[in-house]
Motif scaffolding. Sequence first.
Motif, PDB file in Angstrom:
ATOM      1  N   HIS A   1      -8.494   0.827  -8.416  1.00 42.31           N
ATOM      2  CA  HIS A   1      -7.299   1.569  -8.078  1.00 42.31           C
ATOM      3  C   HIS A   1      -7.533   2.447  -6.865  1.00 42.31           C
ATOM      4  O   HIS A   1      -6.801   2.411  -5.897  1.00 42.31           O
TER       5      HIS A   1
ATOM      6  N   SER B   1      -7.058  -0.191  -3.604  1.00 42.47           N
ATOM      7  CA  SER B   1      -5.709   0.010  -3.146  1.00 42.47           C
ATOM      8  C   SER B   1      -5.691   0.969  -1.965  1.00 42.47           C
ATOM      9  O   SER B   1      -4.896   0.805  -1.063  1.00 42.47           O
ATOM     10  N   HIS B   2      -6.612   1.921  -1.921  1.00 44.16           N
ATOM     11  CA  HIS B   2      -6.559   2.819  -0.778  1.00 44.16           C
ATOM     12  C   HIS B   2      -7.327   2.287   0.421  1.00 44.16           C
ATOM     13  O   HIS B   2      -6.795   2.141   1.507  1.00 44.16           O
TER      14      HIS B   2
ATOM     15  N   ARG C   1      -5.774  -1.060   1.600  1.00 45.68           N
ATOM     16  CA  ARG C   1      -4.382  -1.025   2.031  1.00 45.68           C
ATOM     17  C   ARG C   1      -4.192  -0.225   3.311  1.00 45.68           C
ATOM     18  O   ARG C   1      -3.284  -0.528   4.091  1.00 45.68           O
ATOM     19  N   SER C   2      -5.022   0.779   3.518  1.00 47.73           N
ATOM     20  CA  SER C   2      -4.859   1.559   4.742  1.00 47.73           C
ATOM     21  C   SER C   2      -5.062   0.713   5.996  1.00 47.73           C
ATOM     22  O   SER C   2      -4.212   0.721   6.872  1.00 47.73           O
TER      23      SER C   2
ATOM     24  N   ALA D   1      -2.155  -1.464   6.370  1.00 44.92           N
ATOM     25  CA  ALA D   1      -0.987  -0.744   6.879  1.00 44.92           C
ATOM     26  C   ALA D   1      -1.076  -0.616   8.390  1.00 44.92           C
ATOM     27  O   ALA D   1      -0.085  -0.790   9.100  1.00 44.92           O
ATOM     28  N   ALA D   2      -2.303  -0.339   8.893  1.00 43.30           N
ATOM     29  CA  ALA D   2      -2.461  -0.206  10.341  1.00 43.30           C
ATOM     30  C   ALA D   2      -2.205  -1.547  11.029  1.00 43.30           C
ATOM     31  O   ALA D   2      -1.557  -1.609  12.075  1.00 43.30           O
TER      32      ALA D   2
ATOM     33  N   GLN E   1      -0.369  -4.197   9.865  1.00 47.93           N
ATOM     34  CA  GLN E   1       1.037  -4.585   9.838  1.00 47.93           C
ATOM     35  C   GLN E   1       1.893  -3.681  10.728  1.00 47.93           C
ATOM     36  O   GLN E   1       2.768  -4.158  11.443  1.00 47.93           O
ATOM     37  N   GLY E   2       1.600  -2.368  10.692  1.00 52.83           N
ATOM     38  CA  GLY E   2       2.368  -1.444  11.511  1.00 52.83           C
ATOM     39  C   GLY E   2       2.222  -1.768  12.984  1.00 52.83           C
ATOM     40  O   GLY E   2       3.207  -1.844  13.719  1.00 52.83           O
ATOM     41  N   SER E   3       0.962  -2.006  13.393  1.00 49.17           N
ATOM     42  CA  SER E   3       0.741  -2.307  14.807  1.00 49.17           C
ATOM     43  C   SER E   3       1.445  -3.592  15.201  1.00 49.17           C
ATOM     44  O   SER E   3       2.083  -3.673  16.254  1.00 49.17           O
TER      45      SER E   3
ATOM     46  N   ASP F   1      -1.868  -8.277   0.666  1.00 50.01           N
ATOM     47  CA  ASP F   1      -1.408  -7.162  -0.146  1.00 50.01           C
ATOM     48  C   ASP F   1      -1.057  -7.647  -1.557  1.00 50.01           C
ATOM     49  O   ASP F   1      -1.326  -6.976  -2.543  1.00 50.01           O
TER      50      ASP F   1
END
Lengths: 233, 535
Positions: free
Chosen positions: B306, B310-311, B314-315, B318-319, B321-323, B354
């Motif tokens: 967990h 997940s952290h 996922r971080s 996130a970078a 996908q965001g980029s 994910d």
Amino acid sequence: MSKSVNVVLVIDDEPKIRRFLRAGYELHGFEVHEAENATEGLKVATFNAPDLIVLDLDLPDLHGGEVLERIRSWSNVPIIILSVESSEEQKVRLLTLGADDYVVKPFGMAELLARSEAALRRYFKSATESSVVVAGPLSVDLVTRSVSLNSHQVRLTRKEYRLMHILATHVGLVVTHDQLLKEIWTGNQRDNIQYLRILVRKLRQKIEADPNDPRLLITESGVGYRLQARPET
Amino acid sequence: MFGQLANVGTAAAGNKKQVGSRFDEEPPARRSLTALVPALLKSLACVCIATALLLALDRVLPSNLFTIVYLIPVVIAATRWGTWPAVAAALAGTAAVDFFFLPPVYTFNIDDPQDAIHLLLFLFVAIVSSNLASRLRNEKEALRQRETELQYLYEFSRRLAACFTIPDLIAAIQNYLTQTLGQQAVFFVAKADEQFETPNVGAVPGEVEERVASMIANIDLPAYTIFDQSTNSIWLLRAVHSEATVYGVIAVNIGAGSAAAIQTRTGRVEAILEEASLTLQRLDIGKAMDEAKLQLQAQLLKDALHGMLSHELRSPLAAIQGSASVLGTAPAIREDERLRSLTEAITDEVQKLDGFIQNLVNAARVTANNVEPRREWADPKDIVNAAVKLRLRRLAEHRVRISFDHDVPLINVDSALIEESLGQLLDNAAKYSPSGSVISVVARAESGQVVLSVSDQGVGITRDEQNQLGRRSFRSQRHLGTIPGSGLGFWIASTFVRANDGAIEISSRGEGLGTTASITLPASSEVSNLTLANE
């Protein structure tokens, strides 16, 4: 939006996330401030008076929820929460504490920009602006209390209009079940989410092209509902 | 495996009834006088009341009903207080009939010989019926006691099943023993190195602990009795073991008292201890312990997954996908079809990764028995739409058809869990059916339930595979080399659905004929009555 350049403060400890957020916001005409922890974030929020704050929940020095509460004690500035996998319960709690919306990582920039614009629109809405909220083919006149779909008048019952009204004043933003129940019903019915589910079904029958595949009135599972500002077609 | 103890156990089970009757239906003569006297007085009082009523009745309407009426106190005494009070009631009744109603009245003499026969007959019937009634009463009590024991046992096995850690398990066993025996009971759990865990319940005499240590070290010492002088109490010790291993020792404090009382209690405790150690074996204490350890590890793993998975995973996702999403909005990329498809591919793969992370987190949650649904009334249509929408791109090569019954009732479920389960079924449908084929998703009401089903036109499923479905990590041999997967999906889905009181059913007309997976959930019964006033 009332200002020419909006200032956004990004509070996140991950440099790579801050970097793409800066690029994404700047490409859309925002001015960006960054903070890598809660202490710095609170300082910038106090002295630079940003128009919008994007706040990560996992900060090294203080939990994001705490930061949210502190900012809310003196400011109504729009705040959007970024989080890694949070439970519905936690989302509801953050919204109740005063967050305007949340985005769960990983997410696309378009999603965050849509939420940001919705939050800014709500915050900076002035009296001189039109009282009509437009969401795709739907328009809601908050003064004359009339709703039209593709310029045809839609007849709503009192409760249906109440629901429409609350969602329209938060267009693009999520509204929690609790908030909707409390504003539409009184007495015992305020705790019964079944009433809300049925009311939403009825409203969808009237405003959605296909009520079984809603594009305007979106369910946020376990949290609430959202009136999509720019519905996908 | 449990040969040695099983023998003892069978013997104990064999004479259990005897033991039960020895202690539960003690003859009243041996029962202490303090318990018997009030019962006798009460049954005599019943006889007095009957006499008073008969005398009053006799004045208004003389009748010959007295012998029948005097049977009532006898039956009452037999069913409530046992044989001796009933016999007393029978004798007192006989005397009362003779004294008050048979001429000459107010003497114990009888004129008519027929009356004498009448009276003797009454006495005979009264004593027989008192016997029958008290036997009935004893049987009822024995049944009730058995029921209580069964209830404890059921509660016990239920608690064992829910045990998470060894301390939980020990607490459950101790609790069971204390409740069933009504005495202080302690369960010492054996550890690997012939040591034992010191339980933290009350004080246990040092001598008892020493004896426990030797019993755990030596399998040939199955039982022992210790008199502890400091507290003036007697401890019974009994080992719980299989042929090779001692799992632990049960120690029960019998307390102090007269020799007879101690003997009675010892007999009772021994009988139940046999039963308890048998129960512990039947519940397979060793396995239960292993499972508890496994669960503890799963819990730790879950926590680690967990936090870390997940952290920490996922971080970066996130970078990425965001980029990619920011790049995708740049005009140079947006307007070039080839470049745009690249940024879309990044997003798709991030979503896929994910999904895997979510699967692992879910699997850890299920292994750790940590699925606690947060129920809320939800619209099944919303759940279906959300599950499909989340997988829109993965389902892009199939034609997805969604259909809903008109007015599907609401369901009281954790929508996140059901959405996840339905998503797993959708993933499977997409994986095991050719692109271009139809996947139909249906939500319908069916006799008080809501059924969410996913049907595909894919490879189908054989009978053998059907039997193995639902096992963690089961994957069919047919697809091992061709279709990627972990085998976790269906297992997670069925656990999540079960947690919401639902069931998953998989049906297929056979190999190559497509599969239908259905989630059945209890529906709201009141929702149809729930009308909204059109205000």
